[in-house]
Design a protein around this motif. Sequence first.
Motif, PDB file in Angstrom:
ATOM      1  N   ALA A 111       7.622  22.027   6.220  1.00  0.00           N
ATOM      2  CA  ALA A 111       6.625  22.175   5.150  1.00  0.00           C
ATOM      3  C   ALA A 111       6.625  20.998   4.177  1.00  0.00           C
ATOM      4  N   THR A 112       7.648  20.150   4.231  1.00  0.00           N
ATOM      5  CA  THR A 112       7.755  19.035   3.286  1.00  0.00           C
ATOM      6  C   THR A 112       6.617  18.038   3.499  1.00  0.00           C
ATOM      7  N   ILE A 113       5.989  17.649   2.419  1.00  0.00           N
ATOM      8  CA  ILE A 113       4.944  16.623   2.467  1.00  0.00           C
ATOM      9  C   ILE A 113       5.609  15.258   2.316  1.00  0.00           C
ATOM     10  N   VAL A 114       5.238  14.329   3.173  1.00  0.00           N
ATOM     11  CA  VAL A 114       5.788  12.975   3.108  1.00  0.00           C
ATOM     12  C   VAL A 114       4.648  11.985   2.939  1.00  0.00           C
ATOM     13  N   THR A 115       4.814  11.051   2.031  1.00  0.00           N
ATOM     14  CA  THR A 115       3.837   9.988   1.833  1.00  0.00           C
ATOM     15  C   THR A 115       4.581   8.675   1.645  1.00  0.00           C
ATOM     16  N   ASP A 116       3.863   7.571   1.716  1.00  0.00           N
ATOM     17  CA  ASP A 116       4.480   6.259   1.503  1.00  0.00           C
ATOM     18  C   ASP A 116       3.644   5.488   0.497  1.00  0.00           C
ATOM     19  N   VAL A 117       4.136   4.311   0.105  1.00  0.00           N
ATOM     20  CA  VAL A 117       3.398   3.492  -0.859  1.00  0.00           C
ATOM     21  C   VAL A 117       3.166   2.086  -0.313  1.00  0.00           C
ATOM     22  N   GLY A 118       3.243   1.929   1.007  1.00  0.00           N
ATOM     23  CA  GLY A 118       3.125   0.613   1.619  1.00  0.00           C
ATOM     24  C   GLY A 118       1.752  -0.011   1.434  1.00  0.00           C
ATOM     25  N   SER A 119       1.717  -1.335   1.281  1.00  0.00           N
ATOM     26  CA  SER A 119       0.455  -2.040   1.052  1.00  0.00           C
ATOM     27  C   SER A 119      -0.313  -2.300   2.342  1.00  0.00           C
ATOM     28  N   VAL A 120       0.223  -1.869   3.479  1.00  0.00           N
ATOM     29  CA  VAL A 120      -0.481  -1.890   4.757  1.00  0.00           C
ATOM     30  C   VAL A 120      -0.456  -0.470   5.300  1.00  0.00           C
ATOM     31  N   LYS A 121      -1.596   0.001   5.828  1.00  0.00           N
ATOM     32  CA  LYS A 121      -1.671   1.409   6.202  1.00  0.00           C
ATOM     33  C   LYS A 121      -1.803   1.663   7.698  1.00  0.00           C
ATOM     34  N   ALA A 122      -2.590   0.892   8.423  1.00  0.00           N
ATOM     35  CA  ALA A 122      -2.885   1.223   9.821  1.00  0.00           C
ATOM     36  C   ALA A 122      -1.632   1.361  10.693  1.00  0.00           C
ATOM     37  N   PRO A 123      -0.735   0.369  10.707  1.00  0.00           N
ATOM     38  CA  PRO A 123       0.445   0.516  11.572  1.00  0.00           C
ATOM     39  C   PRO A 123       1.382   1.637  11.134  1.00  0.00           C
ATOM     40  N   ILE A 124       1.433   1.909   9.831  1.00  0.00           N
ATOM     41  CA  ILE A 124       2.310   2.971   9.329  1.00  0.00           C
ATOM     42  C   ILE A 124       1.756   4.343   9.708  1.00  0.00           C
ATOM     43  N   ILE A 164       8.065   7.622   0.121  1.00  0.00           N
ATOM     44  CA  ILE A 164       8.851   6.534   0.704  1.00  0.00           C
ATOM     45  C   ILE A 164       8.418   5.233   0.042  1.00  0.00           C
ATOM     46  N   CYS A 165       9.320   4.643  -0.719  1.00  0.00           N
ATOM     47  CA  CYS A 165       8.999   3.467  -1.527  1.00  0.00           C
ATOM     48  C   CYS A 165       9.842   2.254  -1.127  1.00  0.00           C
ATOM     49  N   THR A 166      10.210   2.183   0.129  1.00  0.00           N
ATOM     50  CA  THR A 166      10.977   1.049   0.628  1.00  0.00           C
ATOM     51  C   THR A 166      10.046  -0.119   0.945  1.00  0.00           C
ATOM     52  N   PRO A 167      10.590  -1.319   1.210  1.00  0.00           N
ATOM     53  CA  PRO A 167       9.754  -2.395   1.739  1.00  0.00           C
ATOM     54  C   PRO A 167       9.044  -1.954   3.017  1.00  0.00           C
ATOM     55  N   ILE A 168       7.902  -2.574   3.307  1.00  0.00           N
ATOM     56  CA  ILE A 168       7.061  -2.144   4.428  1.00  0.00           C
ATOM     57  C   ILE A 168       7.839  -2.039   5.729  1.00  0.00           C
ATOM     58  N   GLY A 169       8.672  -3.035   6.004  1.00  0.00           N
ATOM     59  CA  GLY A 169       9.384  -3.067   7.270  1.00  0.00           C
ATOM     60  C   GLY A 169      10.399  -1.954   7.454  1.00  0.00           C
ATOM     61  N   LEU A 170      10.769  -1.280   6.374  1.00  0.00           N
ATOM     62  CA  LEU A 170      11.756  -0.203   6.456  1.00  0.00           C
ATOM     63  C   LEU A 170      11.131   1.181   6.475  1.00  0.00           C
ATOM     64  N   VAL A 230       5.893 -12.025   3.051  1.00  0.00           N
ATOM     65  CA  VAL A 230       6.088 -12.071   4.507  1.00  0.00           C
ATOM     66  C   VAL A 230       5.665 -10.755   5.145  1.00  0.00           C
ATOM     67  N   MET A 231       5.999  -9.638   4.502  1.00  0.00           N
ATOM     68  CA  MET A 231       5.633  -8.332   5.040  1.00  0.00           C
ATOM     69  C   MET A 231       4.120  -8.170   5.119  1.00  0.00           C
ATOM     70  N   MET A 232       3.407  -8.648   4.095  1.00  0.00           N
ATOM     71  CA  MET A 232       1.947  -8.596   4.117  1.00  0.00           C
ATOM     72  C   MET A 232       1.398  -9.313   5.345  1.00  0.00           C
ATOM     73  N   ALA A 233       1.908 -10.515   5.574  1.00  0.00           N
ATOM     74  CA  ALA A 233       1.433 -11.311   6.700  1.00  0.00           C
ATOM     75  C   ALA A 233       1.823 -10.689   8.032  1.00  0.00           C
ATOM     76  N   GLN A 234       3.019 -10.158   8.117  1.00  0.00           N
ATOM     77  CA  GLN A 234       3.520  -9.607   9.379  1.00  0.00           C
ATOM     78  C   GLN A 234       2.812  -8.319   9.777  1.00  0.00           C
ATOM     79  N   TYR A 235       2.574  -7.437   8.806  1.00  0.00           N
ATOM     80  CA  TYR A 235       2.040  -6.113   9.135  1.00  0.00           C
ATOM     81  C   TYR A 235       0.524  -6.000   8.969  1.00  0.00           C
ATOM     82  N   ASN A 236      -0.090  -6.981   8.325  1.00  0.00           N
ATOM     83  CA  ASN A 236      -1.557  -6.991   8.232  1.00  0.00           C
ATOM     84  C   ASN A 236      -2.094  -8.301   8.799  1.00  0.00           C
TER      85      ASN A 236
END
Length: 279
Positions: free
Chosen positions: A84-97, A63-69, A227-233
């Motif tokens: 069985a599908t493995i799902v991962t993301d690339v968001g720069s904030v991890k705890a809330p995700i 999942i390579c969308t903006p953090i908020g999505l 903005v996403m960095m500030a909002q989610y971290n």
Amino acid sequence: MKIGILGLGLIGGSLGYDLRSQGHYVLGVSRRDSTCQRAIALGSIDEASCNLSLLAAADIVFICTPIGLIVPQFKQLINHLSAATIVTDVGSVKAPIVKALAPLWENFVGGHPMAGTTDSGIEAAQRNLFVGRPYVLTPDATTPTTAIAILEEIVRSLGANIYYCQPEQHDRAVSWISHLPVMVSGSLIAACMGETDPQVLQLAKNLASTGFRDTSRVGGGNPELGVMMAQYNRQALLRSLQQYRHNLDEFINLIEQENWAALEQKFQSNQKVRPEFVE
């Protein structure tokens, strides 16, 4: 292996280039059909659609969308996937995700490639973007070891250096070396624009060279990402900003007091420790 990429911007498109070069069949999903067609034309992906159902055939999905999505898109995505599908993301904030998604999907592994540029969109995607760059994985105690092993193998094939940590540790660390620099860099640009003499301001613009270019680069990048960095971290970033303000005040006090010896000691200390971060 069939690999799905949800979000065909800089990171998603770059992943597509490298995964295809490894022999994987890459499925891409974007909100815009024009992006889908462009990604195919550029050779970033094999097949694309605006419909999430395309990813039903994927063995693993990035999942390579903006953090908020990430969370809302994930909740729609899992309706199309096998267990069985493995799902991962690339968001720069991890705890809330991780907190939101791990309970919903057994084979979810949080991730964050520490790579990118100030440019965005599929046109900014590039090959070998992740070579030699850190790639953080944040599985929890319940994450299946098989899912972790498969994702690790894929990340290593990108040439990235893998680090494992807890989501909260990740967020505190990146608040110092990624999110704080964006805010500091942004405030530098804003401060310069606060010059009230238009002639002096224009002269500053004319004289700006490598020092200003390097220190203002991340603050002049994608506004949505900042903005996403500030909002989610928020909590970790505020802690870092407050510590930065304290250190800036120390510099101000030393200059006001004309304490050049102490100021030199500060710069000597900085010169000594900087290589521990960037070399």
